[in-house]
Design a protein around this motif. Structure first.
Motif, PDB file in Angstrom:
ATOM      1  N   ASP A  86       0.845  -1.199   0.000  1.00  0.00           N
ATOM      2  CA  ASP A  86       0.000   0.000   0.000  1.00  0.00           C
ATOM      3  C   ASP A  86       0.882   1.251   0.000  1.00  0.00           C
ATOM      4  O   ASP A  86       1.416   1.630   1.046  1.00  0.00           O
ATOM      5  CB  ASP A  86      -0.903  -0.038   1.239  1.00  0.00           C
ATOM      6  CG  ASP A  86      -1.785   1.196   1.359  1.00  0.00           C
ATOM      7  OD1 ASP A  86      -1.667   2.111   0.530  1.00  0.00           O
ATOM      8  OD2 ASP A  86      -2.595   1.236   2.303  1.00  0.00           O
ATOM      9  N   GLY A  87       1.037   1.871  -1.146  1.00  0.00           N
ATOM     10  CA  GLY A  87       1.883   3.049  -1.296  1.00  0.00           C
ATOM     11  C   GLY A  87       3.178   2.733  -2.019  1.00  0.00           C
ATOM     12  O   GLY A  87       3.351   3.097  -3.183  1.00  0.00           O
ATOM     13  N   GLU A 120       0.099  10.151   3.797  1.00  0.00           N
ATOM     14  CA  GLU A 120      -1.106   9.780   3.044  1.00  0.00           C
ATOM     15  C   GLU A 120      -2.099   9.068   3.945  1.00  0.00           C
ATOM     16  O   GLU A 120      -3.308   9.255   3.840  1.00  0.00           O
ATOM     17  CB  GLU A 120      -0.725   8.891   1.853  1.00  0.00           C
ATOM     18  CG  GLU A 120      -1.859   8.699   0.847  1.00  0.00           C
ATOM     19  CD  GLU A 120      -2.813   7.561   1.179  1.00  0.00           C
ATOM     20  OE1 GLU A 120      -3.896   7.522   0.584  1.00  0.00           O
ATOM     21  OE2 GLU A 120      -2.478   6.712   2.030  1.00  0.00           O
ATOM     22  N   GLU A 121      -1.585   8.229   4.837  1.00  0.00           N
ATOM     23  CA  GLU A 121      -2.477   7.422   5.676  1.00  0.00           C
ATOM     24  C   GLU A 121      -3.051   8.223   6.841  1.00  0.00           C
ATOM     25  O   GLU A 121      -4.008   7.783   7.474  1.00  0.00           O
ATOM     26  CB  GLU A 121      -1.739   6.185   6.212  1.00  0.00           C
ATOM     27  CG  GLU A 121      -1.186   5.256   5.137  1.00  0.00           C
ATOM     28  CD  GLU A 121      -2.289   4.470   4.421  1.00  0.00           C
ATOM     29  OE1 GLU A 121      -3.479   4.719   4.672  1.00  0.00           O
ATOM     30  OE2 GLU A 121      -1.941   3.613   3.600  1.00  0.00           O
ATOM     31  N   HIS A 352      -7.152   8.141  -1.783  1.00  0.00           N
ATOM     32  CA  HIS A 352      -5.788   8.172  -2.313  1.00  0.00           C
ATOM     33  C   HIS A 352      -5.419   9.614  -2.645  1.00  0.00           C
ATOM     34  O   HIS A 352      -6.293  10.439  -2.892  1.00  0.00           O
ATOM     35  CB  HIS A 352      -5.687   7.341  -3.600  1.00  0.00           C
ATOM     36  CG  HIS A 352      -6.005   5.895  -3.400  1.00  0.00           C
ATOM     37  ND1 HIS A 352      -5.136   5.019  -2.815  1.00  0.00           N
ATOM     38  CD2 HIS A 352      -7.121   5.189  -3.695  1.00  0.00           C
ATOM     39  CE1 HIS A 352      -5.696   3.820  -2.764  1.00  0.00           C
ATOM     40  NE2 HIS A 352      -6.903   3.889  -3.295  1.00  0.00           N
TER      41      HIS A 352
HETATM   42 ZN    ZN Z   1      -2.259   3.831  -0.220  1.00  0.00          ZN
END
Ligand code: ZN
Length: 404
Positions: A86-87, A120-121, A352
């Motif tokens: 994720d990312g 981002e999270e 996102h």
């Molecule tokens: Zn992500």
């Protein structure tokens, strides 16, 4: 292959030995190590690296500013004990696609950039996509600077401690004006591609979603001597609210999750004085999301009254629905089709940076198959063959978008 090499280099950074999950929180030591990896990888590819005023990382092939750049990338931070993909999958794939373009002798007609967006999270400061929100002006700098992590450290303090100038954060119109398109490759956070038997998909849009904080305030007391009838236990209305959220989400075909909860004083033999909990809610449209949240709030109020507990709710962040640029989405689909990949178009409930950027520049997303659908967990996985298919797809897309 470049993907496997860069992937192997990044894999150990910020991984917790005990859980196997990642703890890459912004402006910490593991974040600094991710940033160093980004700079090293970019330099190896002959790209010029840059950190913008908001702490987002950029690597450029060509000089940005003149022609409308094509940017790809994702993020390097993680949720607590998050997965490897994720990312980072988007960032590593971006570098690998550029390496493939170079090896193939491609000469871009416009600059190509790789971005890694900060926080981002929202795992440290509570606001998801903070780096891209600051860049686009979707969050005000003063509000962002005052955000606190769970130890009371503000974003401003954390940035200064990491050697950054927190007074300079905020919208960057010049940077945005130089970008013509943003394409983010991401591991799918669901099983749609696995069920369809397709390695690669194209995003249709993102459900509206947000985070709400619930503060239940009761009275701390002795667990062994306080009669049940005499208690003001905030854990009880909290528990009722968790169950209500599940029922309401089920009813509306939406999603509601309580996963972060802090009880004070947090002793096994004491009734809690306060319970703080966060609701993550997502729905196909804004009206449904509003209804869902207001029904959960109502349930919390009713349960709190029943137990003599006070409750307050506060919206911490909310993201409107995103429809990705239809022209760009269709172009991606047809480029992939021409390259022999039938990429289904999928909606998603996950937020996102591409969704934040979509408000300002044409944005699109590619998804890579996730066989179990599990994400935000150490069990998150994608097969190497699918990761490589993702690089091939992204390479074709960049070649198309940067050709003229
Ligand atoms: Zn992500």
């Amino acid at each position: 292959m470049m993907f496997a090499k860069l992937w192997a280099e990044l894999l150990p950074v910020g991984r917790d030995e005990a859980t196997g999950g990642y703890r890459r929180y912004s402006w910490t030591g593991s974040d600094a190590a991710c940033r160093a990896w980004f700079a090293r990888s970019a330099t190896q590819l002959g790209l010029r690296t840059d950190c913008d005023r908001n702490g987002n990382l950029w690597a450029w092939w060509g000089r940005p500013g003149g022609q409308q750049a094509v940017v790809t990338g994702s993020h390097l931070d993680s949720v607590p004990d998050g997965g490897a993909y994720d990312g980072p999958l988007g960032v590593v794939s971006a570098f690998a696609a550029i390496a493939a373009l170079r090896d193939g002798g491609f000469r871009p007609a416009r600059p190509i950039g790789v971005a890694a967006f900060t926080e981002e999270e929202g795992a440290r400061f509570g606001v998801a996509c903070l780096g891209s929100r600051l860049l686009t002006g979707a969050v005000t700098p003063d509000v962002a600077r005052a955000l606190q992590d769970r130890d009371g450290v503000t974003l401003a303090e954390a940035m200064v401690a990491a050697g950054r100038d927190a007074s300079a954060i905020g919208p960057d119109e010049e940077l945005l004006a130089g970008i013509g398109a943003y394409v983010e490759l991401h591991v799918e956070q669901g099983k749609a591609l696995a069920d369809l038997g397709a390695p690669i998909g194209v995003a249709d849009g993102i459900w509206p979603h947000g985070r709400w904080r619930f503060d239940f305030a009761g009275r701390a007391d002795h667990a062994g001597t306080t009669r049940l009838a005499d208690r003001q236990d905030p854990m009880l209305p909290y528990a009722a609210t968790v169950l209500a959220a599940r029922d309401v989400a089920q009813h509306y075909g939406a999603l509601a999750t309580f996963a972060k909860v802090v009880a004070q004083p947090g002793a096994a033999n004491a009734i809690s004085s306060t319970v703080q909990a966060w609701l993550d809610a997502r729905a196909p449209d804004e009206a449904t999301l509003d209804t869902l949240v207001s029904e959960v709030c109502q349930a919390a109020g009713t349960a709190a009254d029943l137990h003599g507990v006070a409750v307050r709710q506060q919206c911490e962040s909310v993201s409107p629905p995103v429809s990705f640029d239809p022209g760009l989405r269709d172009r991606l689909t047809s480029v992939l089709k021409a390259a022999g990949t039938a990429a289904p178009v999928l909606p998603t409930g996950a937020g996102h940076d591409a969704g934040v950027l979509a408000a300002r520049i044409p944005a699109a997303m590619l998804f890579v198959r996730n066989p179990s659908g599990v994400s935000h967990s150490p069990a998150e996985h994608a097969e190497m063959a699918d990761c490589e298919a993702g690089v091939v797809a992204l390479t074709a897309v960049l070649a198309d978008l940067a050709a003229q």
